[in-house]
Design a protein around this motif. Structure first.
Motif, mmCIF file in Angstrom:
data_model
loop_
_atom_site.group_PDB
_atom_site.id
_atom_site.type_symbol
_atom_site.label_atom_id
_atom_site.label_comp_id
_atom_site.label_asym_id
_atom_site.label_seq_id
_atom_site.Cartn_x
_atom_site.Cartn_y
_atom_site.Cartn_z
ATOM 1 N N VAL A 170 0.881 -1.164 0.000
ATOM 2 C CA VAL A 170 0.000 0.000 0.000
ATOM 3 C C VAL A 170 0.916 1.210 0.000
ATOM 4 C CG1 VAL A 170 -1.666 1.319 1.351
ATOM 5 C CG2 VAL A 170 -1.849 -1.187 1.241
ATOM 6 N N LEU A 171 0.735 2.065 -1.003
ATOM 7 C CA LEU A 171 1.601 3.242 -1.130
ATOM 8 C C LEU A 171 1.064 4.399 -0.282
ATOM 9 C CD1 LEU A 171 2.234 3.189 -4.993
ATOM 10 C CD2 LEU A 171 3.620 2.166 -3.176
ATOM 11 N N ALA A 172 1.821 5.487 -0.244
ATOM 12 C CA ALA A 172 1.444 6.651 0.563
ATOM 13 C C ALA A 172 0.118 7.251 0.117
ATOM 14 C CB ALA A 172 2.551 7.696 0.491
ATOM 15 N N ASN A 173 -0.224 7.105 -1.169
ATOM 16 C CA ASN A 173 -1.504 7.654 -1.650
ATOM 17 C C ASN A 173 -2.651 6.657 -1.501
ATOM 18 O OD1 ASN A 173 -1.028 5.778 -3.595
ATOM 19 N ND2 ASN A 173 -0.789 7.216 -5.300
ATOM 20 N N GLY A 174 -2.401 5.545 -0.836
ATOM 21 C CA GLY A 174 -3.447 4.547 -0.582
ATOM 22 C C GLY A 174 -3.570 3.511 -1.690
ATOM 23 N N GLN A 443 15.567 9.260 -5.048
ATOM 24 C CA GLN A 443 14.811 9.481 -6.284
ATOM 25 C C GLN A 443 13.530 8.629 -6.283
ATOM 26 O OE1 GLN A 443 16.249 11.608 -8.835
ATOM 27 N NE2 GLN A 443 14.047 11.573 -9.263
ATOM 28 N N ILE A 444 13.674 7.379 -5.930
ATOM 29 C CA ILE A 444 12.509 6.469 -5.921
ATOM 30 C C ILE A 444 11.530 6.887 -4.828
ATOM 31 C CG2 ILE A 444 11.798 4.048 -5.607
ATOM 32 C CD1 ILE A 444 14.556 3.276 -6.842
ATOM 33 N N LYS A 445 12.079 7.361 -3.721
ATOM 34 C CA LYS A 445 11.214 7.872 -2.638
ATOM 35 C C LYS A 445 10.372 9.032 -3.162
ATOM 36 C CE LYS A 445 10.267 8.646 1.917
ATOM 37 N NZ LYS A 445 9.570 7.742 2.826
ATOM 38 N N SER A 446 10.961 9.891 -3.959
ATOM 39 C CA SER A 446 10.204 11.055 -4.434
ATOM 40 C C SER A 446 9.113 10.638 -5.423
ATOM 41 C CB SER A 446 11.133 12.125 -5.023
ATOM 42 O OG SER A 446 11.756 11.617 -6.169
ATOM 43 N N THR A 447 9.257 9.475 -6.042
ATOM 44 C CA THR A 447 8.196 8.969 -6.927
ATOM 45 C C THR A 447 7.067 8.359 -6.103
ATOM 46 O OG1 THR A 447 9.861 8.407 -8.565
ATOM 47 C CG2 THR A 447 7.705 7.361 -8.840
ATOM 48 N N TYR A 448 7.414 7.559 -5.109
ATOM 49 C CA TYR A 448 6.392 6.771 -4.408
ATOM 50 C C TYR A 448 5.888 7.426 -3.118
ATOM 51 C CZ TYR A 448 7.215 3.051 -7.718
ATOM 52 O OH TYR A 448 7.290 2.327 -8.887
ATOM 53 N N ASP A 449 6.698 8.301 -2.526
ATOM 54 C CA ASP A 449 6.282 8.930 -1.267
ATOM 55 C C ASP A 449 6.849 10.343 -1.189
ATOM 56 O OD1 ASP A 449 5.364 9.483 1.271
ATOM 57 O OD2 ASP A 449 6.838 8.224 2.311
ATOM 58 N N PRO A 450 6.391 11.214 -2.113
ATOM 59 C CA PRO A 450 7.008 12.548 -2.205
ATOM 60 C C PRO A 450 6.821 13.387 -0.940
ATOM 61 C CG PRO A 450 5.056 12.381 -3.641
ATOM 62 C CD PRO A 450 5.340 11.008 -3.119
ATOM 63 N N GLU A 451 5.749 13.096 -0.173
ATOM 64 C CA GLU A 451 5.512 13.897 1.052
ATOM 65 C C GLU A 451 6.192 13.279 2.268
ATOM 66 O OE1 GLU A 451 3.842 16.649 0.650
ATOM 67 O OE2 GLU A 451 3.365 16.151 -1.435
ATOM 68 N N ASN A 452 6.913 12.229 2.086
ATOM 69 C CA ASN A 452 7.580 11.529 3.203
ATOM 70 C C ASN A 452 6.587 11.113 4.291
ATOM 71 O OD1 ASN A 452 9.742 10.306 4.423
ATOM 72 N ND2 ASN A 452 10.807 12.188 4.997
ATOM 73 N N VAL A 453 5.476 10.524 3.839
ATOM 74 C CA VAL A 453 4.473 10.005 4.781
ATOM 75 C C VAL A 453 5.091 8.889 5.628
ATOM 76 C CG1 VAL A 453 2.274 8.720 4.917
ATOM 77 C CG2 VAL A 453 2.528 10.639 3.304
ATOM 78 N N ILE A 460 14.862 7.818 4.409
ATOM 79 C CA ILE A 460 15.420 8.290 3.146
ATOM 80 C C ILE A 460 14.547 9.461 2.722
ATOM 81 C CG2 ILE A 460 15.743 7.691 0.715
ATOM 82 C CD1 ILE A 460 16.110 4.722 2.029
ATOM 83 N N GLU A 461 15.144 10.650 2.681
ATOM 84 C CA GLU A 461 14.336 11.826 2.365
ATOM 85 C C GLU A 461 14.106 11.903 0.868
ATOM 86 O OE1 GLU A 461 16.784 14.769 4.207
ATOM 87 O OE2 GLU A 461 15.837 14.474 6.176
ATOM 88 N N PRO A 462 12.864 12.249 0.438
ATOM 89 C CA PRO A 462 12.607 12.354 -1.003
ATOM 90 C C PRO A 462 13.495 13.424 -1.627
ATOM 91 C CG PRO A 462 10.625 12.887 0.287
ATOM 92 C CD PRO A 462 11.711 12.590 1.259
ATOM 93 N N LYS A 463 13.946 13.172 -2.852
ATOM 94 C CA LYS A 463 14.767 14.171 -3.553
ATOM 95 C C LYS A 463 13.894 15.385 -3.825
ATOM 96 C CE LYS A 463 18.752 13.451 -6.161
ATOM 97 N NZ LYS A 463 19.477 12.311 -6.553
ATOM 98 N N ALA A 464 14.415 16.559 -3.590
ATOM 99 C CA ALA A 464 13.600 17.770 -3.773
ATOM 100 C C ALA A 464 13.175 17.861 -5.236
ATOM 101 C CB ALA A 464 14.408 18.989 -3.384
#
Ligand SMILES: Cc1cc2nc3c(=O)[nH]c(=O)nc-3n(C[C@H](O)[C@H](O)[C@H](O)COP(=O)(O)OP(=O)(O)OC[C@H]3O[C@@H](n4cnc5c(N)ncnc54)[C@H](O)[C@@H]3O)c2cc1C
Length: 464
Positions: A170-174, A443-453, A460-464
């Motif tokens: 389940v991703l950050a957007n549900g 980079q992958i974090k910014s695709t799947y969880d850009p808000e760092n939920v 791992i902080e999302p790439k700005a």
């Protein structure tokens, strides 16, 4: 959206058709539900969403996100730093996701995101099969796998992530997605070592191996022999066959049967081994090590079902003790490091405290450093020094010993650490543990969880 009522009351109104249970501070089962394995962690979430289905997980994640509440994900609740819970936020508790389906023909096992390894080992052992995990049966499949997975089969079968074939998340957007070599392969790369940063895994599919009865158990000498035993071990193990797994340990003989009373509470050092093969071959494999040393105080290897070895330490380490640990990856163990180990091993502050060196060579060296998110494929061991005791009054002593031991040895380490054995040690330490893989993970974090939920983890902080 913000809540004027408590998160638990809001959730009861808003989250419809939730099949598990929504537990708030006012509920009778809250005190029990908020506990995690390490009693040093004493957090009070606003809501514990005990999920029964992947749909429940999606609802809990969406509720936390929509209400801007911190979100923790709890698999087995074993994390030393307490990353399976949080103060004032929502805990997505996976402990009801317990389905296990073994396919002996395909030699795979599908496992719910809230299982413990003991549950998985029991099911696969019925078919004479196993997948590599850790060394204690009560550890959660979720956290251990996503961080890498080091244990009694690493040299033979690789890390746990090397045996992961597929995961449902389940991703950050549900949204619910599958990750494998063929589907969302970037996500599949990231979850093999990148921890819970990318989503909640509701189901894992693992490859199984022929591991049934193993030859295993402890071989220990008095702690006074530590320098000789560790020196012999560091020469021996890297040249031993892959069928032999043997981690080095400082421990204390527990004050209870089956240990002979005259050695109760003796500080000891040696190995806990797990040979996948015959008794005769195990004896041959261990011979060079044993021949280099005097008779052990505690010779304990014997044939046993694999799950028996995996649960051998469970009695010594029930939930509810105080735990503090520090860890490092290790390439070499020079003489100076041997001397430091011998010194701190002799000074273990309580009988449950110890130090383990888990081998990471053999099959774990097959993948390259960027084939999965786990970057330290060139390390030979993962070290962890751990202070443990039931009495909260000893918390400071445990912490101090572990930190002093770690500080003394860190100059001899490879730099980073196994994320599953880190405390809250800051962002630089997380980067050091992923090395060159960090940027791709961000980079992958910014695709799947850009808000760092998903940030209650080694983040791992999302790439700005
Ligand atoms: C007694 C003991 C023995 C251990 N032995 C070993 C060992 O032999 N080998 C080894 O490799 N490690 C070992 N560990 C470390 C262990 O791997 C970590 O503590 C790990 O985080 C535990 O996973 P968990 O699911 O029980 O933890 P939790 O506290 O529930 O979660 C830990 C982290 O993982 C995330 N997480 C958990 N499940 C999921 C999921 N399904 N989806 C997404 N994120 C999830 C959480 O959000 C959190 O960030 C041991 C720990 C203890 C306390």
């Amino acid at each position: 959206m913000s809540t004027s009522t408590s998160p638990a009351s809001a959730a009861r109104k808003e989250v419809t058709s939730f099949e598990g249970s929504l537990i708030g501070p006012e509920d009778a089962d809250y005190e029990e539900a908020r506990k995690v394995y390490n009693a040093m962690i004493d957090k009070r979430p606003a809501l514990i969403a005990r999920c029964a289905t992947a749909d429940d997980v999606a609802k809990a994640v969406s509720f936390a996100r929509d209400h801007d509440l911190l979100l923790a994900v709890r698999g087995g609740g074993h994390n030393g730093a307490g990353l399976g819970t949080c103060d004032d936020g929502v805990v997505t508790d996976l402990s009801l996701l317990k389905n296990i389906a073994v396919d002996p023909e395909a030699r795979t096992v599908r496992v719910g995101g809230g299982c413990t390894w003991g549950e998985v080992d029991a099911a696969t052992n019925e078919h004479g099969l196993a997948t590599p995990s850790g060394i204690i049966s009560t550890t959660g499949v979720g956290g251990l796998t996503l961080g890498g997975g080091l244990g009694n089969l690493t040299r033979t079968c690789g890390l746990t992530i090397d045996n992961l074939l597929e995961a449902e998340l389940v991703l950050a957007n549900g949204e619910r997605v599958r990750a494998s070599a063929d589907e969302n392969s970037d996500l599949f790369w990231a979850i093999r070592g990148g921890g819970g940063n990318f989503g909640v895994v509701t189901s894992f599919l693992f490859r199984l191996h022929d591991v049934d009865t193993i030859i295993g158990g402890p071989t220990f000498w008095p702690v006074e022999a530590a320098a000789d035993v560790l020196s012999a071990y560091r020469e021996f193990l890297p040249n031993a066959p892959r069928e032999l797994n043997a981690f080095f340990a400082f421990n204390t003989v527990p004050p209870a049967p089956p240990f002979p009373e005259e050695i109760h509470m003796r500080k000891i050092c040696g190995t806990v081994s797990c040979y996948v093969g015959s008794e005769e071959d195990a004896a041959k494999a261990l011979a060079p090590f044993l021949e280099a040393l005097p008779e052990p105080l505690l010779p304990g290897t014997a044939p046993m079902p694999f799950p028996a070895l995996q649960s051998a330490f469970d009695g010594v380490y029930p939930p509810g003790d105080q735990w503090y640990w520090r860890a490092d990856f290790v390439k070499e163990i020079p003489d100076e490091a041997v001397e430091i180990h011998a010194r701190f091993g002799a000074e273990m502050p309580t009988w449950k405290s110890g130090m383990h060196l888990y081998p990471i060579d053999g099959a774990a060296h097959e993948p390259g450093p960027s084939d999965t998110a786990w970057s330290y494929r060139d390390a030979n061991w993962g070290s962890v020094m751990v202070g443990v005791d039931p009495d909260p009054a000893n918390a400071d002593v445990l912490r101090q010993w572990a930190v002093d031991y770690f500080d003394a040895l860190h100059p001899h380490s490879a730099g980073g650490a196994y994320v599953n054995m880190m405390m809250d040690e800051g962002q630089e330490r997380v980067r050091a543990s992923y090395r060159d893989n960090y940027d791709r993970l961000a980079q992958i974090k910014s695709t799947y969880d850009p808000e760092n939920v998903f940030r209650v983890n080694q983040n791992i902080e999302p790439k700005a």
